[in-house]
Design an enzyme around this catalytic site. Structure first.
Site, PDB file in Angstrom:
ATOM      1  N   GLY A  90      25.093  54.954  10.339  1.00  9.45           N
ATOM      2  CA  GLY A  90      24.827  55.440  11.693  1.00  9.45           C
ATOM      3  C   GLY A  90      25.642  54.628  12.681  1.00  9.45           C
ATOM      4  CG  ASN A  91      27.896  55.307  16.943  1.00  7.22           C
ATOM      5  OD1 ASN A  91      28.703  54.392  16.756  1.00  7.22           O
ATOM      6  ND2 ASN A  91      28.110  56.286  17.806  1.00  7.22           N
ATOM      7  CB  ILE A  92      27.841  50.442  17.246  1.00  8.39           C
ATOM      8  CG1 ILE A  92      29.199  50.446  16.529  1.00  8.39           C
ATOM      9  CG2 ILE A  92      27.500  49.037  17.741  1.00  8.39           C
ATOM     10  CD1 ILE A  92      30.385  50.137  17.446  1.00  8.39           C
ATOM     11  CB  ALA A  93      23.303  49.719  18.867  1.00  8.72           C
ATOM     12  CB  SER A  94      22.291  54.128  14.900  1.00  6.31           C
ATOM     13  OG  SER A  94      22.747  53.489  13.728  1.00  6.31           O
ATOM     14  N   GLY A  95      20.191  51.420  14.745  1.00  6.06           N
ATOM     15  CA  GLY A  95      18.927  50.907  14.189  1.00  6.06           C
ATOM     16  C   GLY A  95      18.981  50.565  12.708  1.00  6.06           C
ATOM     17  CB  THR A 126      19.636  45.277  11.702  1.00  3.06           C
ATOM     18  OG1 THR A 126      21.045  45.146  11.506  1.00  3.06           O
ATOM     19  CG2 THR A 126      18.987  43.952  11.371  1.00  3.06           C
ATOM     20  CB  THR A 127      15.393  48.418  13.177  1.00  3.89           C
ATOM     21  OG1 THR A 127      16.028  47.810  14.292  1.00  3.89           O
ATOM     22  CG2 THR A 127      13.914  48.555  13.431  1.00  3.89           C
ATOM     23  CD  GLU A 129      23.349  46.495   9.377  1.00  2.00           C
ATOM     24  OE1 GLU A 129      22.542  45.599   9.093  1.00  2.00           O
ATOM     25  OE2 GLU A 129      23.686  46.766  10.541  1.00  2.00           O
TER      26      GLU A 129
HETATM   27  P1  TTP Z   1      27.575  48.042  12.854  1.00  2.00           P
HETATM   28  O1  TTP Z   1      28.086  47.911  11.455  1.00  2.00           O
HETATM   29  O2  TTP Z   1      27.330  49.412  13.339  1.00  2.00           O
HETATM   30  O3  TTP Z   1      26.232  47.182  12.885  1.00  2.00           O
HETATM   31  P2  TTP Z   1      25.110  46.990  14.032  1.00  2.00           P
HETATM   32  O4  TTP Z   1      24.359  45.781  13.617  1.00  2.00           O
HETATM   33  O5  TTP Z   1      25.756  46.978  15.361  1.00  2.00           O
HETATM   34  O6  TTP Z   1      24.214  48.285  13.901  1.00  2.00           O
HETATM   35  P3  TTP Z   1      22.618  48.402  13.991  1.00  2.00           P
HETATM   36  O7  TTP Z   1      22.210  48.016  15.366  1.00  2.00           O
HETATM   37  O8  TTP Z   1      22.401  49.854  13.688  1.00  2.00           O
HETATM   38  O9  TTP Z   1      22.040  47.475  12.967  1.00  2.00           O
HETATM   39  O10 TTP Z   1      28.601  47.346  13.814  1.00  2.00           O
HETATM   40  C1  TTP Z   1      28.726  45.968  14.013  1.00  2.00           C
HETATM   41  C2  TTP Z   1      29.981  45.700  14.821  1.00  2.00           C
HETATM   42  O11 TTP Z   1      31.134  45.747  13.986  1.00  2.00           O
HETATM   43  C3  TTP Z   1      30.226  46.725  15.906  1.00  2.00           C
HETATM   44  O12 TTP Z   1      30.726  46.051  17.042  1.00  2.00           O
HETATM   45  C4  TTP Z   1      31.285  47.626  15.332  1.00  2.00           C
HETATM   46  C5  TTP Z   1      32.075  46.711  14.446  1.00  2.00           C
HETATM   47  N1  TTP Z   1      32.706  47.328  13.276  1.00  2.00           N
HETATM   48  C6  TTP Z   1      34.069  47.595  13.290  1.00  2.00           C
HETATM   49  O13 TTP Z   1      34.721  47.406  14.309  1.00  2.00           O
HETATM   50  N2  TTP Z   1      34.660  48.065  12.167  1.00  2.00           N
HETATM   51  C7  TTP Z   1      33.977  48.334  11.013  1.00  2.00           C
HETATM   52  O14 TTP Z   1      34.568  48.768  10.008  1.00  2.00           O
HETATM   53  C8  TTP Z   1      32.552  48.106  11.016  1.00  2.00           C
HETATM   54  C9  TTP Z   1      31.762  48.417   9.771  1.00  2.00           C
HETATM   55  C10 TTP Z   1      31.974  47.607  12.158  1.00  2.00           C
HETATM   56 MG    MG Z   2      22.847  45.640  12.343  1.00  2.00          MG
END
Ligand code: TTP
Ligand code: MG
Length: 229
Positions: A27-32, A34-35, A103
């Site tokens: 899911g997108n960045i910050a979609s949840g 880790t939760t 994740e």
């Molecule tokens: P995410 O892998 O989306 O993790 P997250 O912790 O932000 O998501 P969530 O809140 O759902 O737990 O992204 C982490 C950071 O890494 C984000 O700034 C995007 C970046 N990223 C890249 O730039 N390239 C990549 O290939 C990946 C996997 C992440």
């Molecule tokens: Mg995360």
């Protein structure tokens, strides 16, 4: 030959019948994501693999994630090379429990992030080609497809608000436009089948607040971590 044998157990381990059941949350960045992992973390038969973001912020003392957002043209290639390495490590690291929960995966790194950086001109064609060759080699020599992908499907507006609220300093520059293009790529990959995907996909609406999300996780718990064997 000895040199060949050294690599052999690794290849056997992740393609034999002793293989674990693998769940990846996407899911997108910050979609949840880790939760989601936290919710399943304490189950005895599940090994939750730590998210690689910590490593990206401190690779031998270098904040690769920070460098990426400061100057994507300069650092996308190095960053995505390292992401790919940490993803392979998460996919094949030996675990004890029958279920491996990840994740993200090497697949979203490739189909969403590398693809997006290339389409927006941050990766040049030769850089993109090198990353793709590595991906092709890795995924044709190791069987890494998750059995199940849980797709936390969100709107770009919602995740932008969450990013602002959570306040990771590296992510201050993330724009709605950036999240929109990542969203489109997640959709192309997981909803429209535009990249090869051998995983079963479960789609959960991730625009809800935390208590509602936790109810949803509970409702689908058996499908996600019920032992299928
Ligand atoms: P995410 O892998 O989306 O993790 P997250 O912790 O932000 O998501 P969530 O809140 O759902 O737990 O992204 C982490 C950071 O890494 C984000 O700034 C995007 C970046 N990223 C890249 O730039 N390239 C990549 O290939 C990946 C996997 C992440
Ligand atoms: Mg995360």
């Amino acid at each position: 030959r000895m040199s060949g044998n050294i690599m052999f157990p690794l290849a056997v381990d992740c393609s034999s019948s002793l293989r674990k059941f693998v769940v990846a949350v996407e899911g997108n960045i910050a979609s949840g994501k880790t939760t989601f992992l936290k919710f399943f973390k304490n189950l005895a038969h599940v090994d939750v693999i730590e998210e690689p973001v910590k490593k990206w912020k401190d690779m031998d003392g270098h904040n690769m994630l920070g460098l990426l957002y400061e100057d994507p043209k300069r650092w996308s290639f190095a960053f995505q090379s390292y992401v790919q390495l940490t993803m392979v490590d998460n996919h094949i690291r030996p675990i004890k429990s029958p279920i491996r929960m990840l994740e993200r995966s090497i697949f979203s790194a490739r189909h969403c992030f590398v693809e997006n950086l290339y389409r927006s001109g941050y990766l040049d064609k030769p850089e993109y080609a090198v990353l793709c060759e590595w991906f092709k080699w890795i995924t044709s020599n190791l069987s890494l497809f998750p059995d199940l992908i849980v797709y936390l499907r969100s709107s770009p507006e919602t995740v932008l608000q969450r990013i602002e609220k959570r306040g990771r300093p590296e992510e201050e520059k993330i724009s709605l436009e950036y999240l929109q293009s990542l969203h489109v790529l997640h959709e192309e990959w997981l909803m429209k089948g535009e990249f090869p995907c051998h995983s079963k996909v479960m789609v959960l609406d991730a625009n809800n607040d935390l208590p509602t999300m936790e109810q949803l996780f509970l409702k689908h718990k058996d499908e996600i971590v019920g032992l299928p064997f």
